[in-house]
Design a protein around this motif. Structure first.
Motif, PDB file in Angstrom:
ATOM      1  N   ASP A 138      -3.303  -2.372   5.161  1.00 48.24           N
ATOM      2  CA  ASP A 138      -4.543  -1.590   5.208  1.00 48.24           C
ATOM      3  C   ASP A 138      -5.690  -2.525   4.889  1.00 48.24           C
ATOM      4  O   ASP A 138      -5.579  -3.361   3.981  1.00 48.24           O
ATOM      5  N   ASP A 139      -6.792  -2.392   5.626  1.00 50.50           N
ATOM      6  CA  ASP A 139      -7.909  -3.303   5.390  1.00 50.50           C
ATOM      7  C   ASP A 139      -8.770  -2.898   4.197  1.00 50.50           C
ATOM      8  O   ASP A 139      -9.675  -3.642   3.815  1.00 50.50           O
ATOM      9  N   ASP A 140      -8.492  -1.754   3.596  1.00 53.71           N
ATOM     10  CA  ASP A 140      -9.240  -1.284   2.430  1.00 53.71           C
ATOM     11  C   ASP A 140      -8.462  -1.654   1.163  1.00 53.71           C
ATOM     12  O   ASP A 140      -7.388  -1.120   0.897  1.00 53.71           O
ATOM     13  N   GLU A 141      -9.020  -2.572   0.380  1.00 53.24           N
ATOM     14  CA  GLU A 141      -8.331  -3.052  -0.827  1.00 53.24           C
ATOM     15  C   GLU A 141      -8.103  -1.930  -1.830  1.00 53.24           C
ATOM     16  O   GLU A 141      -7.059  -1.878  -2.502  1.00 53.24           O
ATOM     17  N   ALA A 142      -9.057  -0.996  -1.934  1.00 55.85           N
ATOM     18  CA  ALA A 142      -8.914   0.114  -2.871  1.00 55.85           C
ATOM     19  C   ALA A 142      -7.745   1.020  -2.474  1.00 55.85           C
ATOM     20  O   ALA A 142      -6.998   1.502  -3.342  1.00 55.85           O
ATOM     21  N   ILE A 143      -7.579   1.245  -1.169  1.00 63.22           N
ATOM     22  CA  ILE A 143      -6.462   2.053  -0.684  1.00 63.22           C
ATOM     23  C   ILE A 143      -5.137   1.355  -1.004  1.00 63.22           C
ATOM     24  O   ILE A 143      -4.187   1.974  -1.497  1.00 63.22           O
ATOM     25  N   ARG A 144      -5.070   0.059  -0.724  1.00 62.78           N
ATOM     26  CA  ARG A 144      -3.835  -0.684  -1.018  1.00 62.78           C
ATOM     27  C   ARG A 144      -3.504  -0.628  -2.503  1.00 62.78           C
ATOM     28  O   ARG A 144      -2.344  -0.452  -2.890  1.00 62.78           O
ATOM     29  N   SER A 145      -4.516  -0.766  -3.334  1.00 62.39           N
ATOM     30  CA  SER A 145      -4.302  -0.715  -4.783  1.00 62.39           C
ATOM     31  C   SER A 145      -3.776   0.649  -5.219  1.00 62.39           C
ATOM     32  O   SER A 145      -2.861   0.745  -6.043  1.00 62.39           O
ATOM     33  N   ALA A 146      -4.348   1.714  -4.632  1.00 60.85           N
ATOM     34  CA  ALA A 146      -3.900   3.069  -4.977  1.00 60.85           C
ATOM     35  C   ALA A 146      -2.458   3.292  -4.525  1.00 60.85           C
ATOM     36  O   ALA A 146      -1.643   3.859  -5.274  1.00 60.85           O
ATOM     37  N   TYR A 147      -2.125   2.834  -3.314  1.00 66.87           N
ATOM     38  CA  TYR A 147      -0.748   2.972  -2.827  1.00 66.87           C
ATOM     39  C   TYR A 147       0.226   2.229  -3.738  1.00 66.87           C
ATOM     40  O   TYR A 147       1.314   2.714  -4.042  1.00 66.87           O
ATOM     41  N   ARG A 148      -0.158   1.020  -4.135  1.00 68.29           N
ATOM     42  CA  ARG A 148       0.724   0.224  -4.990  1.00 68.29           C
ATOM     43  C   ARG A 148       0.989   0.939  -6.313  1.00 68.29           C
ATOM     44  O   ARG A 148       2.132   0.988  -6.787  1.00 68.29           O
ATOM     45  N   ILE A 149      -0.051   1.488  -6.912  1.00 68.43           N
ATOM     46  CA  ILE A 149       0.115   2.208  -8.182  1.00 68.43           C
ATOM     47  C   ILE A 149       1.062   3.395  -8.001  1.00 68.43           C
ATOM     48  O   ILE A 149       1.970   3.626  -8.811  1.00 68.43           O
ATOM     49  N   ILE A 150       0.847   4.166  -6.926  1.00 69.83           N
ATOM     50  CA  ILE A 150       1.675   5.356  -6.675  1.00 69.83           C
ATOM     51  C   ILE A 150       3.127   4.971  -6.430  1.00 69.83           C
ATOM     52  O   ILE A 150       4.057   5.544  -7.029  1.00 69.83           O
ATOM     53  N   LEU A 151       3.344   3.988  -5.571  1.00 68.39           N
ATOM     54  CA  LEU A 151       4.708   3.652  -5.165  1.00 68.39           C
ATOM     55  C   LEU A 151       5.455   2.863  -6.232  1.00 68.39           C
ATOM     56  O   LEU A 151       6.657   3.080  -6.452  1.00 68.39           O
ATOM     57  N   ASP A 152       4.783   1.948  -6.913  1.00 67.00           N
ATOM     58  CA  ASP A 152       5.456   1.180  -7.963  1.00 67.00           C
ATOM     59  C   ASP A 152       5.828   2.049  -9.158  1.00 67.00           C
ATOM     60  O   ASP A 152       6.685   1.670  -9.964  1.00 67.00           O
ATOM     61  N   ALA A 153       5.193   3.223  -9.254  1.00 71.33           N
ATOM     62  CA  ALA A 153       5.540   4.155 -10.337  1.00 71.33           C
ATOM     63  C   ALA A 153       6.846   4.895 -10.056  1.00 71.33           C
ATOM     64  O   ALA A 153       7.414   5.526 -10.957  1.00 71.33           O
ATOM     65  N   GLN A 154       7.319   4.811  -8.809  1.00 70.65           N
ATOM     66  CA  GLN A 154       8.570   5.482  -8.440  1.00 70.65           C
ATOM     67  C   GLN A 154       9.761   4.616  -8.860  1.00 70.65           C
ATOM     68  O   GLN A 154       9.725   3.399  -8.680  1.00 70.65           O
ATOM     69  N   PRO A 155      10.803   5.217  -9.392  1.00 70.05           N
ATOM     70  CA  PRO A 155      11.940   4.408  -9.866  1.00 70.05           C
ATOM     71  C   PRO A 155      12.726   3.717  -8.766  1.00 70.05           C
ATOM     72  O   PRO A 155      13.434   2.741  -9.034  1.00 70.05           O
ATOM     73  N   ASP A 156      12.581   4.187  -7.525  1.00 73.45           N
ATOM     74  CA  ASP A 156      13.386   3.646  -6.425  1.00 73.45           C
ATOM     75  C   ASP A 156      12.570   2.937  -5.354  1.00 73.45           C
ATOM     76  O   ASP A 156      13.076   2.625  -4.282  1.00 73.45           O
ATOM     77  N   ILE A 157      11.276   2.663  -5.631  1.00 73.73           N
ATOM     78  CA  ILE A 157      10.395   2.042  -4.634  1.00 73.73           C
ATOM     79  C   ILE A 157       9.673   0.855  -5.255  1.00 73.73           C
ATOM     80  O   ILE A 157       9.207   0.916  -6.393  1.00 73.73           O
ATOM     81  N   GLU A 158       9.560  -0.229  -4.481  1.00 74.34           N
ATOM     82  CA  GLU A 158       8.851  -1.424  -4.928  1.00 74.34           C
ATOM     83  C   GLU A 158       7.959  -1.943  -3.798  1.00 74.34           C
ATOM     84  O   GLU A 158       8.424  -2.115  -2.671  1.00 74.34           O
ATOM     85  N   VAL A 159       6.687  -2.166  -4.087  1.00 77.14           N
ATOM     86  CA  VAL A 159       5.776  -2.777  -3.120  1.00 77.14           C
ATOM     87  C   VAL A 159       5.966  -4.290  -3.194  1.00 77.14           C
ATOM     88  O   VAL A 159       5.753  -4.899  -4.244  1.00 77.14           O
ATOM     89  N   VAL A 160       6.383  -4.898  -2.074  1.00 77.82           N
ATOM     90  CA  VAL A 160       6.710  -6.326  -2.094  1.00 77.82           C
ATOM     91  C   VAL A 160       5.527  -7.206  -1.709  1.00 77.82           C
ATOM     92  O   VAL A 160       5.495  -8.385  -2.056  1.00 77.82           O
TER      93      VAL A 160
END
Length: 219
Positions: free
Chosen positions: A9-31
């Motif tokens: 995504d070209d929006d850094e704020a969107i990427r940051s929000a996605y990372r926070i949401i997904l990295d908070a999941q026990p079975d998902i990791e943003v690589v």
């Protein structure tokens, strides 16, 4: 198993929000993250993520072209602000493993990632309801060359059996493999075999393509 996700995504704020949401999941990791489509393609080839979350409007290479390039090799979930039928239709045709609106919320974002890995592709509920109404009535049109519109091609490459049509209808209704197996009193393995046959006969890449065919054809 940890699901490895690449964000594009070209929006850094969107990427940051996605990372926070997904990295908070026990079975998902943003690589990793990419700010444009070309960078996303290069990272995907190097990192081999389980799922790519791709925005439609990105510089250098948009999300639809990224899906065309990678949809046969990777599970690409298209995420966008723009609730436009032509985007949904082209993403499905390109092989997307899901289509999500950015306003859908954190729970659906995580569920879309899990669904893509499970083979039970998720489309935002707001979109699904509208497309079911339009596609079941055979009214969907998509842009053609020169700005004209044309009806999508809905004929299968090879005729489906009655059981395969039944399974395609259940997929279009949003049923998972387990739910289809329970509904038809068959094993989950048999469902997978039927789905593989349906994909081959329809010339589609995944269950989203099966659902699109069922909606368009009124099967």
């Amino acid at each position: 198993m940890t699901i490895r996700v690449l964000l594009a995504d070209d929006d850094e704020a969107i990427r940051s929000a996605y990372r926070i949401i997904l990295d908070a999941q026990p079975d998902i990791e943003v690589v990793n993250e990419a700010a444009d489509g070309e960078a996303a393609v290069a990272l995907a080839q190097r990192l081999r993520p389980d799922v790519i979350l791709a925005d439609i409007r990105m510089p250098r290479l948009d999300g639809l072209e990224l899906t065309r390039r990678l949809g046969g090799e990777f599970r690409v979930v298209v995420v966008t602000t723009f609730d436009l039928d032509e985007y949904v239709h082209e993403a499905i045709r390109a092989g997307a493993a899901g289509f999500l609106l950015k306003r859908s919320g954190p729970a659906l974002l995580a569920e879309a990632v899990r669904s893509a890995v499970a083979g039970d592709a998720l489309i935002s509920p707001q979109i699904t309801v509208r497309l079911l109404r339009r596609w079941s009535g055979g009214t969907v049109q998509r842009p053609a060359a020169g700005g004209r519109t044309e009806r999508p091609q809905v004929g299968p490459v090879e005729e489906l059996t009655a059981r395969e049509k039944e399974i395609a209808r259940l997929v279009a209704d949003g049923a998972t493999n387990a739910e289809i197996a329970a509904e038809l009193f068959i094993s989950a393995g048999t469902v997978k075999n039927h789905l593989a046959s349906v994909q081959r006969k329809l010339g589609v890449r995944n269950r989203v393509g099966i659902a699109a065919w069922a909606w368009e054809s009124g099967a």
